[in-house]
Write a protein that holds these residues in place. Structure first.
Motif, PDB file in Angstrom:
ATOM      1  N   LEU A 112       0.824  -1.216   0.000  1.00  0.00           N
ATOM      2  CA  LEU A 112       0.000   0.000   0.000  1.00  0.00           C
ATOM      3  C   LEU A 112       0.857   1.266   0.000  1.00  0.00           C
ATOM      4  O   LEU A 112       0.468   2.283  -0.568  1.00  0.00           O
ATOM      5  N   TYR A 113       2.010   1.205   0.653  1.00  0.00           N
ATOM      6  CA  TYR A 113       2.884   2.377   0.764  1.00  0.00           C
ATOM      7  C   TYR A 113       4.260   2.026   0.202  1.00  0.00           C
ATOM      8  O   TYR A 113       5.250   1.919   0.922  1.00  0.00           O
ATOM      9  N   SER A 114       4.281   1.840  -1.098  1.00  0.00           N
ATOM     10  CA  SER A 114       5.527   1.446  -1.772  1.00  0.00           C
ATOM     11  C   SER A 114       6.438   2.634  -2.056  1.00  0.00           C
ATOM     12  O   SER A 114       7.608   2.452  -2.399  1.00  0.00           O
ATOM     13  N   GLN A 115       5.906   3.851  -1.919  1.00  0.00           N
ATOM     14  CA  GLN A 115       6.694   5.039  -2.278  1.00  0.00           C
ATOM     15  C   GLN A 115       7.907   5.236  -1.371  1.00  0.00           C
ATOM     16  O   GLN A 115       8.840   5.958  -1.727  1.00  0.00           O
TER      17      GLN A 115
ATOM     18  N   TYR B  27      -1.088   3.077   8.086  1.00  0.00           N
ATOM     19  CA  TYR B  27      -0.131   2.142   8.683  1.00  0.00           C
ATOM     20  C   TYR B  27       0.926   2.949   9.428  1.00  0.00           C
ATOM     21  O   TYR B  27       1.196   4.096   9.090  1.00  0.00           O
ATOM     22  N   PHE B  28       1.527   2.345  10.425  1.00  0.00           N
ATOM     23  CA  PHE B  28       2.635   2.980  11.115  1.00  0.00           C
ATOM     24  C   PHE B  28       3.864   3.007  10.213  1.00  0.00           C
ATOM     25  O   PHE B  28       4.105   2.079   9.437  1.00  0.00           O
ATOM     26  N   ALA B  29       4.676   4.036  10.351  1.00  0.00           N
ATOM     27  CA  ALA B  29       5.927   4.109   9.595  1.00  0.00           C
ATOM     28  C   ALA B  29       6.985   3.175  10.175  1.00  0.00           C
ATOM     29  O   ALA B  29       7.816   2.635   9.441  1.00  0.00           O
ATOM     30  N   HIS B  30       6.956   2.945  11.483  1.00  0.00           N
ATOM     31  CA  HIS B  30       7.987   2.147  12.163  1.00  0.00           C
ATOM     32  C   HIS B  30       7.475   0.795  12.612  1.00  0.00           C
ATOM     33  O   HIS B  30       8.138   0.111  13.386  1.00  0.00           O
ATOM     34  N   ASP B  31       6.308   0.410  12.148  1.00  0.00           N
ATOM     35  CA  ASP B  31       5.670  -0.829  12.574  1.00  0.00           C
ATOM     36  C   ASP B  31       5.188  -1.560  11.324  1.00  0.00           C
ATOM     37  O   ASP B  31       4.961  -0.936  10.277  1.00  0.00           O
ATOM     38  N   SER B  32       5.023  -2.858  11.413  1.00  0.00           N
ATOM     39  CA  SER B  32       4.585  -3.626  10.242  1.00  0.00           C
ATOM     40  C   SER B  32       3.069  -3.651  10.094  1.00  0.00           C
ATOM     41  O   SER B  32       2.558  -4.242   9.132  1.00  0.00           O
TER      42      SER B  32
END
Length: 448
Positions: A153-156, A203-208
Protein backbone atom coordinates in the motif's frame (compact mmCIF):
# COMPACT_ATOMS: atom_id res chain seq x y z
CA UNK A 1 54.71 4.79 17.66
CA UNK A 2 53.37 1.70 15.89
CA UNK A 3 54.07 -0.42 18.98
CA UNK A 4 52.28 2.11 21.22
CA UNK A 5 49.23 2.07 18.95
CA UNK A 6 49.16 -1.74 19.08
CA UNK A 7 49.33 -1.69 22.88
CA UNK A 8 46.50 0.84 23.10
CA UNK A 9 44.36 -1.21 20.71
CA UNK A 10 44.96 -4.44 22.68
CA UNK A 11 44.28 -2.70 25.99
CA UNK A 12 41.06 -1.18 24.67
CA UNK A 13 39.94 -4.54 23.31
CA UNK A 14 40.65 -6.29 26.62
CA UNK A 15 38.92 -3.53 28.59
CA UNK A 16 35.84 -3.76 26.39
CA UNK A 17 35.77 -7.56 26.64
CA UNK A 18 36.08 -7.50 30.42
CA UNK A 19 33.44 -4.74 30.72
CA UNK A 20 30.90 -6.62 28.59
CA UNK A 21 31.46 -9.87 30.45
CA UNK A 22 31.76 -8.64 34.04
CA UNK A 23 28.99 -6.12 33.51
CA UNK A 24 26.58 -9.07 33.71
CA UNK A 25 27.55 -9.52 37.37
CA UNK A 26 26.82 -5.87 38.19
CA UNK A 27 23.80 -5.00 36.03
CA UNK A 28 22.51 -8.50 35.32
CA UNK A 29 22.07 -10.15 31.91
CA UNK A 30 20.62 -8.18 29.02
CA UNK A 31 16.96 -8.81 28.28
CA UNK A 32 15.46 -9.74 24.91
CA UNK A 33 14.68 -6.92 22.54
CA UNK A 34 11.47 -6.75 20.48
CA UNK A 35 10.44 -10.32 19.57
CA UNK A 36 13.84 -11.93 20.17
CA UNK A 37 14.04 -15.44 21.60
CA UNK A 38 17.28 -15.68 23.58
CA UNK A 39 19.27 -18.74 24.57
CA UNK A 40 18.08 -20.55 27.70
CA UNK A 41 20.21 -20.68 30.82
CA UNK A 42 22.89 -23.37 30.37
CA UNK A 43 22.56 -26.49 32.52
CA UNK A 44 25.17 -29.07 33.54
CA UNK A 45 22.63 -31.90 33.34
CA UNK A 46 19.59 -32.56 31.14
CA UNK A 47 16.13 -33.56 32.37
CA UNK A 48 17.15 -37.22 32.52
CA UNK A 49 20.13 -36.40 34.75
CA UNK A 50 22.74 -36.98 32.04
CA UNK A 51 25.74 -34.69 31.73
CA UNK A 52 25.21 -31.98 29.11
CA UNK A 53 27.98 -32.54 26.58
CA UNK A 54 27.08 -29.22 24.89
CA UNK A 55 27.64 -27.17 28.04
CA UNK A 56 30.49 -25.09 26.58
CA UNK A 57 28.57 -24.14 23.43
CA UNK A 58 25.45 -23.45 25.54
CA UNK A 59 27.44 -21.12 27.80
CA UNK A 60 28.92 -19.36 24.77
CA UNK A 61 25.48 -18.89 23.21
CA UNK A 62 24.08 -17.58 26.51
CA UNK A 63 26.88 -15.02 26.92
CA UNK A 64 26.44 -13.92 23.29
CA UNK A 65 22.74 -13.27 23.94
CA UNK A 66 23.04 -11.68 27.39
CA UNK A 67 26.30 -9.71 27.60
CA UNK A 68 26.31 -6.27 29.22
CA UNK A 69 25.05 -3.37 27.03
CA UNK A 70 24.03 -5.81 24.30
CA UNK A 71 20.92 -3.88 23.26
CA UNK A 72 22.74 -0.55 23.38
CA UNK A 73 25.57 -1.84 21.17
CA UNK A 74 23.12 -3.40 18.70
CA UNK A 75 21.23 -0.11 18.47
CA UNK A 76 24.41 1.92 18.00
CA UNK A 77 25.75 -0.45 15.34
CA UNK A 78 22.46 -0.38 13.40
CA UNK A 79 22.26 3.41 13.63
CA UNK A 80 25.79 3.68 12.23
CA UNK A 81 24.97 1.20 9.45
CA UNK A 82 21.84 3.16 8.51
CA UNK A 83 23.74 6.46 8.49
CA UNK A 84 26.84 5.36 6.59
CA UNK A 85 25.44 2.72 4.25
CA UNK A 86 21.74 3.61 3.98
CA UNK A 87 20.73 0.07 4.81
CA UNK A 88 19.35 -1.86 7.77
CA UNK A 89 21.63 -3.68 10.18
CA UNK A 90 18.93 -6.30 10.72
CA UNK A 91 18.12 -8.81 7.97
CA UNK A 92 14.49 -8.97 9.10
CA UNK A 93 13.95 -5.22 8.62
CA UNK A 94 14.14 -3.13 5.42
CA UNK A 95 15.30 0.46 5.79
CA UNK A 96 13.02 2.59 3.63
CA UNK A 97 12.96 6.24 2.70
CA UNK A 98 11.97 9.08 5.06
CA UNK A 99 12.58 6.85 8.09
CA UNK A 100 10.05 4.20 7.06
CA UNK A 101 10.75 0.60 8.06
CA UNK A 102 9.38 -2.54 6.41
CA UNK A 103 9.28 -6.18 7.44
CA UNK A 104 11.94 -8.14 5.56
CA UNK A 105 9.71 -11.20 5.03
CA UNK A 106 7.45 -9.13 2.76
CA UNK A 107 10.19 -8.56 0.17
CA UNK A 108 9.31 -11.61 -1.95
CA UNK A 109 5.69 -10.46 -2.12
CA UNK A 110 6.82 -6.97 -3.07
CA UNK A 111 9.20 -8.06 -5.84
CA UNK A 112 7.08 -11.00 -6.99
CA UNK A 113 9.99 -13.40 -6.50
CA UNK A 114 9.58 -16.88 -5.01
CA UNK A 115 5.81 -16.59 -5.21
CA UNK A 116 3.21 -19.33 -5.09
CA UNK A 117 2.84 -21.61 -8.09
CA UNK A 118 -0.37 -21.69 -10.09
CA UNK A 119 -1.39 -24.94 -8.41
CA UNK A 120 -0.57 -23.58 -4.94
CA UNK A 121 -2.73 -20.51 -5.54
CA UNK A 122 -5.57 -22.73 -6.70
CA UNK A 123 -5.09 -24.99 -3.67
CA UNK A 124 -5.27 -21.97 -1.33
CA UNK A 125 -8.40 -20.62 -3.04
CA UNK A 126 -10.05 -24.04 -3.07
CA UNK A 127 -9.39 -24.54 0.65
CA UNK A 128 -11.04 -21.19 1.34
CA UNK A 129 -13.95 -22.26 -0.86
CA UNK A 130 -14.36 -25.46 1.17
CA UNK A 131 -14.48 -23.43 4.39
CA UNK A 132 -17.01 -21.01 2.89
CA UNK A 133 -19.18 -23.91 1.69
CA UNK A 134 -19.10 -25.53 5.12
CA UNK A 135 -20.17 -22.31 6.86
CA UNK A 136 -22.85 -21.44 4.32
CA UNK A 137 -24.36 -24.94 4.56
CA UNK A 138 -24.86 -24.18 8.26
CA UNK A 139 -26.53 -20.84 7.54
CA UNK A 140 -23.49 -18.81 8.61
CA UNK A 141 -22.02 -15.92 6.63
CA UNK A 142 -18.34 -16.35 5.77
CA UNK A 143 -15.71 -13.81 4.69
CA UNK A 144 -12.01 -14.18 3.96
CA UNK A 145 -9.81 -11.09 4.25
CA UNK A 146 -6.15 -10.46 3.48
CA UNK A 147 -4.42 -7.79 5.57
CA UNK A 148 -2.09 -6.13 3.02
CA UNK A 149 1.64 -5.94 3.64
CA UNK A 150 2.61 -2.33 4.33
CA UNK A 151 4.73 -2.07 1.18
CA UNK A 152 1.80 -3.22 -0.95
CA UNK A 153 0.00 0.00 0.00
CA UNK A 154 2.88 2.38 0.76
CA UNK A 155 5.53 1.45 -1.77
CA UNK A 156 6.69 5.04 -2.28
CA UNK A 157 9.03 4.73 0.71
CA UNK A 158 10.53 1.37 -0.29
CA UNK A 159 14.09 1.14 -1.67
CA UNK A 160 14.34 0.75 -5.42
CA UNK A 161 14.80 -2.97 -6.08
CA UNK A 162 14.18 -2.62 -9.82
CA UNK A 163 11.33 -5.15 -9.72
CA UNK A 164 7.76 -4.50 -8.68
CA UNK A 165 5.00 -6.37 -10.54
CA UNK A 166 1.52 -4.90 -10.68
CA UNK A 167 -0.17 -8.19 -9.79
CA UNK A 168 0.82 -10.23 -6.74
CA UNK A 169 -0.26 -13.57 -5.28
CA UNK A 170 -2.88 -11.81 -3.16
CA UNK A 171 -4.52 -10.27 -6.24
CA UNK A 172 -4.39 -13.57 -8.13
CA UNK A 173 -5.97 -15.28 -5.14
CA UNK A 174 -8.75 -12.68 -5.13
CA UNK A 175 -9.34 -13.43 -8.81
CA UNK A 176 -9.64 -17.15 -8.14
CA UNK A 177 -12.06 -16.53 -5.27
CA UNK A 178 -14.19 -14.38 -7.58
CA UNK A 179 -14.26 -17.18 -10.15
CA UNK A 180 -15.36 -19.60 -7.42
CA UNK A 181 -18.02 -17.19 -6.09
CA UNK A 182 -16.34 -17.17 -2.67
CA UNK A 183 -17.05 -13.98 -0.67
CA UNK A 184 -13.94 -12.05 0.34
CA UNK A 185 -13.02 -8.55 1.50
CA UNK A 186 -10.60 -6.57 -0.67
CA UNK A 187 -8.72 -4.30 1.72
CA UNK A 188 -6.16 -3.46 -0.96
CA UNK A 189 -8.83 -1.41 -2.71
CA UNK A 190 -10.50 -0.08 0.45
CA UNK A 191 -7.37 1.09 2.27
CA UNK A 192 -5.63 2.07 -0.95
CA UNK A 193 -8.49 4.40 -1.91
CA UNK A 194 -8.77 5.81 1.61
CA UNK A 195 -5.04 6.47 1.81
CA UNK A 196 -5.31 8.98 -1.02
CA UNK A 197 -7.47 11.32 1.08
CA UNK A 198 -6.34 10.32 4.60
CA UNK A 199 -4.73 12.99 6.77
CA UNK A 200 -1.82 10.61 7.33
CA UNK A 201 -1.00 7.01 6.47
CA UNK A 202 -3.20 4.24 7.83
CA UNK A 203 -0.13 2.14 8.68
CA UNK A 204 2.63 2.98 11.11
CA UNK A 205 5.93 4.11 9.60
CA UNK A 206 7.99 2.15 12.16
CA UNK A 207 5.67 -0.83 12.57
CA UNK A 208 4.59 -3.63 10.24
CA UNK A 209 0.87 -3.13 11.03
CA UNK A 210 -1.94 -0.70 10.44
CA UNK A 211 -2.60 1.99 13.05
CA UNK A 212 -5.86 2.61 14.93
CA UNK A 213 -7.34 4.52 12.01
CA UNK A 214 -6.49 1.72 9.57
CA UNK A 215 -7.94 -0.86 11.94
CA UNK A 216 -11.12 1.21 12.29
CA UNK A 217 -11.52 1.34 8.51
CA UNK A 218 -11.01 -2.43 8.30
CA UNK A 219 -13.65 -2.96 11.00
CA UNK A 220 -16.19 -0.77 9.21
CA UNK A 221 -15.52 -2.68 5.99
CA UNK A 222 -16.02 -6.05 7.71
CA UNK A 223 -19.21 -4.90 9.39
CA UNK A 224 -20.63 -3.61 6.12
CA UNK A 225 -20.09 -7.05 4.59
CA UNK A 226 -22.07 -8.65 7.42
CA UNK A 227 -24.83 -6.03 7.36
CA UNK A 228 -23.79 -4.45 10.66
CA UNK A 229 -23.71 -0.66 10.86
CA UNK A 230 -20.62 1.10 12.21
CA UNK A 231 -18.70 4.30 11.50
CA UNK A 232 -15.53 4.09 13.54
CA UNK A 233 -13.34 5.38 10.72
CA UNK A 234 -15.62 8.33 9.89
CA UNK A 235 -15.93 9.41 13.52
CA UNK A 236 -13.87 12.14 15.10
CA UNK A 237 -12.81 9.93 17.99
CA UNK A 238 -9.11 9.89 17.16
CA UNK A 239 -6.35 11.71 18.99
CA UNK A 240 -3.21 12.94 17.26
CA UNK A 241 -0.41 12.77 18.04
CA UNK A 242 0.39 9.95 20.41
CA UNK A 243 3.75 8.24 20.60
CA UNK A 244 3.88 4.68 19.30
CA UNK A 245 6.81 2.28 19.64
CA UNK A 246 6.92 0.23 16.44
CA UNK A 247 7.81 -3.44 16.35
CA UNK A 248 10.26 -2.88 13.48
CA UNK A 249 11.92 0.05 15.25
CA UNK A 250 12.41 -2.09 18.36
CA UNK A 251 14.01 -4.83 16.25
CA UNK A 252 16.57 -2.42 14.80
CA UNK A 253 17.06 -0.05 17.75
CA UNK A 254 16.10 -2.02 20.90
CA UNK A 255 17.72 0.48 23.27
CA UNK A 256 16.38 3.66 21.64
CA UNK A 257 13.10 5.47 22.22
CA UNK A 258 10.84 5.50 19.18
CA UNK A 259 9.55 8.97 18.34
CA UNK A 260 6.82 8.14 15.82
CA UNK A 261 3.51 9.94 16.25
CA UNK A 262 0.26 8.39 15.09
CA UNK A 263 -3.49 8.25 15.61
CA UNK A 264 -5.05 6.86 18.80
CA UNK A 265 -8.69 5.80 19.16
CA UNK A 266 -10.28 7.65 22.09
CA UNK A 267 -13.95 6.90 21.51
CA UNK A 268 -16.18 4.56 23.54
CA UNK A 269 -15.97 0.80 23.02
CA UNK A 270 -18.59 -0.99 25.08
CA UNK A 271 -17.78 -4.65 25.56
CA UNK A 272 -16.48 -6.92 28.27
CA UNK A 273 -14.17 -9.91 28.25
CA UNK A 274 -15.74 -13.28 28.93
CA UNK A 275 -12.36 -15.02 28.82
CA UNK A 276 -9.62 -14.92 31.43
CA UNK A 277 -7.23 -13.76 28.75
CA UNK A 278 -7.38 -10.06 27.95
CA UNK A 279 -4.04 -9.35 26.23
CA UNK A 280 -4.36 -8.29 22.57
CA UNK A 281 -1.94 -11.05 21.52
CA UNK A 282 -3.68 -13.81 23.51
CA UNK A 283 -4.27 -17.05 21.63
CA UNK A 284 -7.99 -16.88 22.44
CA UNK A 285 -10.16 -13.93 23.46
CA UNK A 286 -13.93 -13.98 23.96
CA UNK A 287 -16.04 -10.87 24.43
CA UNK A 288 -19.66 -9.87 24.94
CA UNK A 289 -21.67 -6.69 24.44
CA UNK A 290 -25.29 -5.59 24.21
CA UNK A 291 -25.19 -5.69 20.41
CA UNK A 292 -26.76 -8.44 18.29
CA UNK A 293 -25.14 -11.36 16.49
CA UNK A 294 -22.16 -13.62 17.12
CA UNK A 295 -18.87 -13.64 15.28
CA UNK A 296 -16.01 -16.13 15.01
CA UNK A 297 -12.70 -14.52 14.02
CA UNK A 298 -9.42 -16.18 13.12
CA UNK A 299 -6.75 -13.52 13.01
CA UNK A 300 -3.04 -12.80 13.35
CA UNK A 301 -1.15 -9.84 14.81
CA UNK A 302 -3.18 -7.45 12.64
CA UNK A 303 -6.08 -8.34 14.91
CA UNK A 304 -4.41 -6.73 17.93
CA UNK A 305 -5.79 -3.30 17.01
CA UNK A 306 -8.78 -4.65 15.06
CA UNK A 307 -10.46 -6.80 17.69
CA UNK A 308 -11.76 -4.04 20.03
CA UNK A 309 -13.84 -2.53 17.21
CA UNK A 310 -15.34 -5.93 16.33
CA UNK A 311 -15.93 -6.75 20.00
CA UNK A 312 -17.95 -3.52 20.22
CA UNK A 313 -20.00 -4.46 17.13
CA UNK A 314 -21.36 -7.93 18.02
CA UNK A 315 -23.06 -9.50 21.00
CA UNK A 316 -20.55 -12.34 21.30
CA UNK A 317 -17.18 -12.72 19.60
CA UNK A 318 -14.54 -15.42 19.74
CA UNK A 319 -11.10 -14.30 18.54
CA UNK A 320 -8.44 -16.92 17.93
CA UNK A 321 -4.82 -16.82 16.77
CA UNK A 322 -4.79 -20.54 16.04
CA UNK A 323 -3.46 -21.39 12.58
CA UNK A 324 -5.78 -24.40 12.35
CA UNK A 325 -9.14 -22.74 11.75
CA UNK A 326 -11.69 -24.63 13.85
CA UNK A 327 -15.01 -23.88 12.20
CA UNK A 328 -17.06 -26.12 14.49
CA UNK A 329 -17.65 -23.23 16.93
CA UNK A 330 -21.18 -21.88 16.50
CA UNK A 331 -21.60 -18.30 15.30
CA UNK A 332 -23.70 -16.20 12.94
CA UNK A 333 -20.65 -14.85 11.09
CA UNK A 334 -17.17 -16.20 10.37
CA UNK A 335 -14.18 -14.04 9.46
CA UNK A 336 -10.71 -15.28 8.56
CA UNK A 337 -8.10 -12.51 8.52
CA UNK A 338 -4.63 -13.41 7.23
CA UNK A 339 -1.71 -11.10 6.49
CA UNK A 340 -0.48 -11.13 2.90
CA UNK A 341 3.00 -12.41 3.73
CA UNK A 342 1.53 -15.62 5.22
CA UNK A 343 -0.74 -16.77 2.41
CA UNK A 344 1.13 -20.08 2.36
CA UNK A 345 -0.57 -20.85 5.70
CA UNK A 346 -3.66 -21.69 3.63
CA UNK A 347 -1.88 -24.74 2.22
CA UNK A 348 0.08 -25.56 5.37
CA UNK A 349 -2.47 -25.72 8.17
CA UNK A 350 -5.65 -27.78 7.99
CA UNK A 351 -9.02 -26.34 9.05
CA UNK A 352 -11.15 -28.31 11.50
CA UNK A 353 -14.42 -29.12 9.73
CA UNK A 354 -16.19 -31.97 8.02
CA UNK A 355 -14.84 -32.80 4.57
CA UNK A 356 -17.56 -32.37 1.94
CA UNK A 357 -19.06 -35.41 0.23
CA UNK A 358 -18.94 -35.37 -3.57
CA UNK A 359 -20.52 -37.44 -6.31
CA UNK A 360 -18.62 -40.55 -7.35
CA UNK A 361 -16.10 -39.55 -10.01
CA UNK A 362 -15.12 -41.48 -13.11
CA UNK A 363 -11.49 -42.58 -12.83
CA UNK A 364 -9.75 -43.22 -16.14
CA UNK A 365 -6.72 -45.06 -14.79
CA UNK A 366 -5.21 -46.35 -11.54
CA UNK A 367 -1.51 -45.56 -11.33
CA UNK A 368 -0.13 -47.27 -8.23
CA UNK A 369 -0.14 -46.79 -4.46
CA UNK A 370 0.21 -43.81 -2.12
CA UNK A 371 0.65 -43.91 1.64
CA UNK A 372 -1.93 -42.25 3.89
CA UNK A 373 -1.30 -41.71 7.59
CA UNK A 374 -3.87 -41.37 10.36
CA UNK A 375 -3.22 -38.24 12.46
CA UNK A 376 -4.02 -39.37 15.99
CA UNK A 377 -2.94 -36.28 17.94
CA UNK A 378 -4.70 -33.50 16.06
CA UNK A 379 -8.10 -32.01 16.73
CA UNK A 380 -10.91 -33.26 14.53
CA UNK A 381 -14.70 -32.80 14.44
CA UNK A 382 -16.60 -35.23 16.65
CA UNK A 383 -16.71 -38.73 15.18
CA UNK A 384 -14.06 -37.98 12.55
CA UNK A 385 -10.33 -38.58 12.14
CA UNK A 386 -7.80 -36.74 9.98
CA UNK A 387 -5.82 -38.56 7.29
CA UNK A 388 -2.87 -37.09 5.40
CA UNK A 389 -0.88 -38.17 2.37
CA UNK A 390 1.26 -36.89 -0.48
CA UNK A 391 0.69 -37.38 -4.20
CA UNK A 392 3.76 -38.48 -6.18
CA UNK A 393 3.32 -35.71 -8.76
CA UNK A 394 1.73 -32.28 -8.92
CA UNK A 395 -1.87 -32.38 -10.25
CA UNK A 396 -3.10 -30.07 -12.98
CA UNK A 397 -3.53 -26.46 -11.90
CA UNK A 398 -7.18 -26.17 -10.93
CA UNK A 399 -7.57 -29.81 -9.96
CA UNK A 400 -9.30 -30.77 -6.75
CA UNK A 401 -8.20 -33.88 -4.85
CA UNK A 402 -10.71 -36.59 -3.98
CA UNK A 403 -10.47 -39.41 -1.45
CA UNK A 404 -12.77 -42.42 -1.45
CA UNK A 405 -13.69 -44.30 1.70
CA UNK A 406 -16.18 -47.14 2.10
CA UNK A 407 -18.01 -46.25 -1.13
CA UNK A 408 -18.17 -42.49 -0.41
CA UNK A 409 -16.07 -39.79 -2.11
CA UNK A 410 -14.81 -36.79 -0.12
CA UNK A 411 -13.04 -33.67 -1.35
CA UNK A 412 -9.72 -33.21 0.44
CA UNK A 413 -7.82 -30.09 1.43
CA UNK A 414 -4.91 -29.38 -0.91
CA UNK A 415 -1.61 -28.84 0.87
CA UNK A 416 1.85 -27.69 -0.12
CA UNK A 417 4.21 -30.05 -1.97
CA UNK A 418 1.39 -32.19 -3.37
CA UNK A 419 -0.02 -32.98 0.05
CA UNK A 420 -3.66 -33.63 0.86
CA UNK A 421 -5.72 -34.03 4.04
CA UNK A 422 -9.24 -35.30 4.64
CA UNK A 423 -11.51 -35.98 7.61
CA UNK A 424 -13.09 -39.44 7.49
CA UNK A 425 -15.49 -41.31 9.81
CA UNK A 426 -13.71 -42.71 12.84
CA UNK A 427 -12.75 -46.34 12.36
CA UNK A 428 -12.78 -46.11 8.55
CA UNK A 429 -9.78 -46.19 6.23
CA UNK A 430 -9.39 -44.38 2.89
CA UNK A 431 -9.09 -46.64 -0.15
CA UNK A 432 -8.06 -44.33 -3.01
CA UNK A 433 -7.08 -40.77 -3.91
CA UNK A 434 -7.71 -39.15 -7.30
CA UNK A 435 -6.80 -35.93 -9.11
CA UNK A 436 -6.49 -34.55 -12.63
CA UNK A 437 -3.26 -35.14 -14.56
CA UNK A 438 -3.01 -33.92 -18.17
CA UNK A 439 -6.80 -33.50 -18.13
CA UNK A 440 -7.33 -37.12 -17.06
CA UNK A 441 -8.72 -38.23 -13.71
CA UNK A 442 -6.12 -40.62 -12.36
CA UNK A 443 -6.27 -42.54 -9.08
CA UNK A 444 -3.84 -44.10 -6.63
CA UNK A 445 -4.65 -46.85 -4.20
CA UNK A 446 -4.17 -45.67 -0.61
CA UNK A 447 -2.25 -47.81 1.85
CA UNK A 448 -1.63 -47.06 5.50
Amino acid sequence: MKKLFSLIFVAAFLLLSVTLSLGILVAGPSEAGANEVLSKDPALFDKEGNFNTNILSDVSAWINDHFFLRQELISANNAMTATLFRTSGEDSVILGKNGWLYYGSTLDDYTGLNGMTEQERYAAANNIALMAEYCEDQGREFRFMIAPNKNSLYSQFMPDYGVKPDIHDAHRLHGLLSDMDVPYIDLFAVIGDASVTAVSSLYFAHDSHWNDMGAALAADTINAQFGVESSYYESNNFKYPYNHSGDLFEMVYPAFQDGEDSWLWCGPLEFEYTSKATRPDSITLTTASEKDGSLLVYRDSFGNLLYPFLADSYGAVRFSRSTAYDLTYESDFVLIELVERNLDYLITYIPVMESPVREIIAVEKTMGTVEAALQEKVKAPEGLKLWKGTLPETPDAGSAIYVSCDGTVYEAFCLAENGFAVYLPEGKQPSAVAAMYDSQMLAYELVS
